[in-house]
Write a protein that holds these residues in place. Structure first.
Motif, PDB file in Angstrom:
ATOM      1  N   UNK A  37      -9.792   0.700   5.646  1.00 33.67           N
ATOM      2  CA  UNK A  37      -9.166   1.244   4.447  1.00 33.67           C
ATOM      3  C   UNK A  37      -8.225   0.213   3.820  1.00 33.67           C
ATOM      4  N   UNK A  38      -7.481  -0.518   4.677  1.00 30.35           N
ATOM      5  CA  UNK A  38      -6.518  -1.489   4.174  1.00 30.35           C
ATOM      6  C   UNK A  38      -7.164  -2.592   3.368  1.00 30.35           C
ATOM      7  N   UNK A  39      -8.348  -3.006   3.783  1.00 29.33           N
ATOM      8  CA  UNK A  39      -8.975  -4.095   3.044  1.00 29.33           C
ATOM      9  C   UNK A  39      -9.676  -3.569   1.803  1.00 29.33           C
ATOM     10  N   UNK A  40      -9.534  -2.267   1.538  1.00 31.94           N
ATOM     11  CA  UNK A  40      -9.978  -1.798   0.236  1.00 31.94           C
ATOM     12  C   UNK A  40     -11.093  -0.780   0.239  1.00 31.94           C
ATOM     13  N   UNK A  41     -11.465  -0.265   1.420  1.00 32.45           N
ATOM     14  CA  UNK A  41     -12.493   0.772   1.418  1.00 32.45           C
ATOM     15  C   UNK A  41     -11.864   2.092   1.000  1.00 32.45           C
ATOM     16  N   UNK A  42     -12.585   2.879   0.206  1.00 29.98           N
ATOM     17  CA  UNK A  42     -12.093   4.213  -0.104  1.00 29.98           C
ATOM     18  C   UNK A  42     -12.385   5.108   1.090  1.00 29.98           C
TER      19      UNK A  42
END
Lengths: 247, 628
Positions: free
Chosen positions: B535-540
């Motif tokens: 999630x932190x690296x940008x996954x919804x």
């Protein structure tokens, strides 16, 4: 610093309060913190354990929602964004480096670095990813998985991943906490040089005065309040200020 | 109390969620076994129909036990992986490997005993439900009163504890190997390496299965059928043993085209990297698809084979069924009625048979009985004949003197004068001279094979028989063409197979569901940090959910493919001995049942994948692990 104050701040905390309800009663982790982080600044946040520094970082990054107050990142009020919009902002404007366990164990270094772009629906150019790894000195380790890298190498991959999307802000939580002194210093120098070269804004939580000495300024926190500020301090000065606080 | 036992107890209390799957699996298994055993004891001695129902239930309970071992071993293996740091810490503060091993076994024992007791109590309810079901289906005339004997419950509970300890055995060994340094680092064990023992067991199973496959190809049809039921189990165990090596490779190859997709590519990498989780997910799907698939095809082919034999051998064009009175046939026609008597063979270790009384010449003329060895025409006086496939089972063959006891108490020695080819629909496995069988109480079964007089027409014979049998008031008799009769018998056979399959697949499917849901839920617990980094690296959150679903789908597909491969191999090899020497064997592939299995596997996996995903709805927060 004078030029920085003219540009709008990268991050604004406006009266940020964060309370947790627990069985033992209400715990106030943050009690009204107000601070503006200038673009292109490297700020260290220090304080005794339980002072609220990790909560501060999480609120500033939109990982945690303040009970009261506002957080602005790159001009966006995080409180007004839903989870999807927050994720998009995180993809485009923020990077993260934490103490450890930053990488996905299933992916190679290359794939870890390429992941943010891929998740955003973009296939990153090979050179872009390789370049990010080269900047942290790991171009030779593209095909290795985290388990095959040392702690310092893993941390450098995490930094490469945080930087590859060219974010405005990078949040770091004890990035050197799990590293030995020499490796830790390399990681800090890497962050420092990126701030200087690319005008990145870095907010770093640490308890290590030496690590904090790489920052432009240090923000001291105690019991959920900002209690001090030190610009361009040496490790010794920072350590002295810390022990003053802990007395 | 030794420290490892104390730790084991408190650890089960603390990690309740980790052991929920094991608990449910063992409790359900014990409940099923206890229910069946209790019912069997309560019914006692009963007719063959009840026996059939009970043996079906027995097979069902056996499968439940087999699947329970899977669930327990995968649950415990997971629990150990999830707790590597904790176990490392234990070692760091001075626990010997032996103590760690004992701790895990104590945990298994605690879970097993609790589950076994629960299961035994539930078993009574299961037995009651089964008794009601049997009565409702008319298998037993009325509801069987249940015995209050506790021994069946104790035995079943013991089985459950045994199964749990067996399942946890490997996990305990692995736990003991966790190095103390593990306390200081993140778990890096992807589990792609397998232990020597596991490798050896897996190889032995696969080699054994290979030999059995050769046996299927070469053996006689009945032996082949028997082997075809055991081969899939061996293959499944073998493949699961080698799973951590094999499955990631297979999944990576199959999913190579989606390598570059952001979410699917990540799912693919995870499946490939987490070999043990992948194996735990694949095992139940593989087990259910391979075992049930082979079983369905084998039973269908057996029915085909039966039909082929009947069609080949049956010479009589008319069959009268449903009346114990011999049809009044015109002069010159041959009427061959079936009549049977229960006999016990052997002395001390008597076994029960149904023997059929025949007149060799008539039976050969109407039913085309084929002699494999000996001389069927010598079936007169104190003699008997036996089916080829029954020779192995009976322990006597051509030339043997067999001690026989009839229901009327008469005892005698009969000499085996012939071995005949199998034709289960046309005659029983033991054949006696008709006169001998009649003298000792043989009764007509209600099936009559009628051959028209030379030169007369079968259709005319049929209409004549129809008139006479309705005219004389026997009424219940029905006159069929040979083809009608064969179709009817075949349908009855397949219906019966279907009931059996549902009974076996029901609990097995349930287990597969538990196992998969368990793996996915525990996996999600274990992967909170991984999810939050994603999630932190940008996954919804939606991308994380899609990733988990894609992982399940990939593993299930790979497992289904392997299951299909096993099924096709077994079935293809089985086909040869079943068609040898017969002209007209139909090929019936029960597509509906096979697709139902594939569908059930897919459904179970998707549902089980959706569960943790729903559970994660609020949870895959990027900050999940930074809050504590």
């Amino acid at each position: 610093m004078s030029t920085a104050t003219l540009a709008p701040p990268a991050i604004v905390l406006d009266g940020v309060t964060r309370s947790y309800g627990s069985r033992a009663g209400r715990v106030d982790a943050l009690r009204g913190v107000t601070h503006a982080f200038a673009p292109g600044s490297f700020t260290a946040i220090m304080g005794p354990s339980g002072s609220g520094k990790s909560t501060l970082l999480q609120c500033a990054a939109g990982l945690d929602r303040p009970t009261a107050g506002r957080v602005l990142v790159a001009g966006h009020d995080l409180g007004r964004l839903d989870e999807a919009a927050l994720t998009r902002l995180r993809r485009s404007a923020m990077g993260f480096v934490f103490q450890a366990y930053n990488l996905l164990p299933a992916l190679t270094s290359y794939d870890n670095v390429a992941l943010p772009a891929r998740l955003a629906g973009r296939r990153p150019a090979r050179a872009e990813v390789a370049g990010a790894l080269a900047r942290v000195g790991l171009e030779a380790h593209q095909r290795r998985r985290p388990a095959e890298l040392s702690g310092g190498q893993q941390q450098r991959v995490a930094i490469a991943r945080a930087l590859v999307t060219r974010p405005q802000v990078v949040y770091a939580d004890e990035p050197t906490g799990a590293l030995d002194r020499t490796t830790g210093r390399q990681v800090l120098e890497l962050l420092r040089s990126t701030v200087d070269a690319e005008g990145l804004t870095v907010v770093m939580v640490t308890h290590d005065p030496l690590a904090a000495s790489y920052a432009d300024s240090v923000l001291f926190l105690e019991d959920g309040l900002v209690v001090g500020h030190l610009a361009r301090g040496t490790a010794a000065q920072i350590a002295a200020a810390m022990s003053e606080l802990e007395r | 109390m030794p420290p490892s036992i104390h730790l084991g107890l408190s650890s089960v209390r603390q990690h309740r969620a980790l052991y929920a799957g094991s608990f449910v699996a063992v409790a359900l298994g014990v409940a099923l076994i206890a229910g069946v055993v209790l019912l069997t004891v309560s019914i006692g001695d009963q007719g063959p129909e009840v026996q059939d129902a009970l043996s079906l239930l027995g097979v069902m309970a056996g499968f439940a036990g087999f699947m329970a071992i899977f669930v327990v071993s995968s649950t415990f293996s997971f629990a150990v992986t999830a707790r590597r740091r904790e176990l490392g810490l234990l070692r760091l503060v001075g626990a010997a490997p032996r103590q760690v091993r004992r701790q895990v076994r104590v945990e298994a024992l605690v879970v097993a005993v609790l589950a076994a007791v629960t299961g035994a109590v539930l078993g009574r309810l299961v037995a009651l439900a089964l008794a009601v079901l049997l009565a409702a289906q008319g298998v037993t005339p009325e509801r069987v009163p249940l015995t209050w004997d506790v021994l069946p419950l104790v035995i079943s509970a013991g089985c459950g504890v045994g199964v749990a300890l067996l399942g946890a055995w490997a996990a305990a060994r692995r736990a003991a190997k966790v190095p103390p340094a593990q306390a200081l680092q993140e778990a890096t064990d992807t589990g792609r390496r397998i232990g020597v023992l596991r490798g050896v067991v897996g190889t032995l199973c696969l080699v054994g299965a290979g030999l059995m496959l050769v046996g299927i190809r070469a053996g006689d049809p009945v032996l082949a059928l028997l082997l075809s039921i055991f081969v899939p189990e061996l293959v499944v165990v073998g493949l699961v043993c080698w799973g951590p090596v094999l499955l990631p490779l297979l999944v990576r190859t199959l999913t190579a085209p989606v390598r570059e997709h952001p979410v699917l590519g990540l799912a693919r990498a995870n499946v490939g990297n987490q070999a043990r989780r992948t194996t735990s997910l694949a095992a139940p799907v593989l087990a259910i698809s391979a075992i049930a698939g082979s079983l369905i095809l084998s039973l269908s082919f057996a029915a085909d084979w039966d039909q082929g034999i009947t069609r080949q051998q049956l010479a009589a064009p008319v069959v009268v069924t449903g009346t114990t009175t011999a049809p009044t046939a015109p002069a010159g026609a041959v009427v061959d009625g079936r009549n049977v008597v229960a006999v016990a063979t052997g002395g001390e270790l008597a076994s029960d048979w149904t023997a059929e009384g025949i007149d060799p010449a008539t039976a050969v003329a109407t039913r085309g009985i084929r002699t494999h060895a000996g001389d069927l025409s010598r079936l007169t006086g104190r003699t008997m004949a036996i089916s080829r496939s029954a020779v192995f089972d009976a322990g006597f063959g051509l030339g043997s003197q067999v001690r026989v006891r009839f229901p009327d108490g008469a005892r005698m020695r009969l000499r085996v004068v012939a071995v005949v080819e199998d034709a289960a629909t046309l005659h029983d496995d033991l054949l006696l001279p008709r006169k001998l069988a009649r003298a000792h109480g043989a009764r007509p079964t209600g099936t009559w094979f009628v051959l028209p007089a030379p030169g007369t027409d079968a259709a005319a014979l049929r209409s004549l028989l129809t008139r006479t049998s309705t005219g004389t008031g026997t009424g219940t008799g029905e006159v069929l063409t040979a083809e009608q009769w064969i179709t009817r018998i075949d349908r009855a056979q397949r219906d019966q197979n279907q009931v059996g399959l549902v009974a076996i697949l029901g609990p097995t499917g349930l287990y597969a569901g538990i196992a998969i849901a368990n793996t996915l839920l525990m996996g999600s617990l274990q992967r909170r940090r991984e999810f939050s980094v994603t999630r932190l690296v940008g996954a919804t959150a939606a991308q994380v959910r899609r990733m988990v679903l894609a992982e399940s789908a990939m593993v299930a597909t790979a497992a289904l493919l392997l299951g299909a491969l096993v099924t096709v191999t077994v079935a293809a090899l089985l086909r040869a001995p079943m068609t040898a020497g017969l002209d007209d064997v139909p090929l019936t592939v029960p597509w509906a049942s096979l697709l139902a299995i594939a569908g059930a596997c897919a459904a179970v996996t998707v549902v089980a994948a959706v569960l943790p995903v729903v559970w994660l709805r609020g949870h895959p927060s990027p900050a999940a692990d930074h809050q504590q």
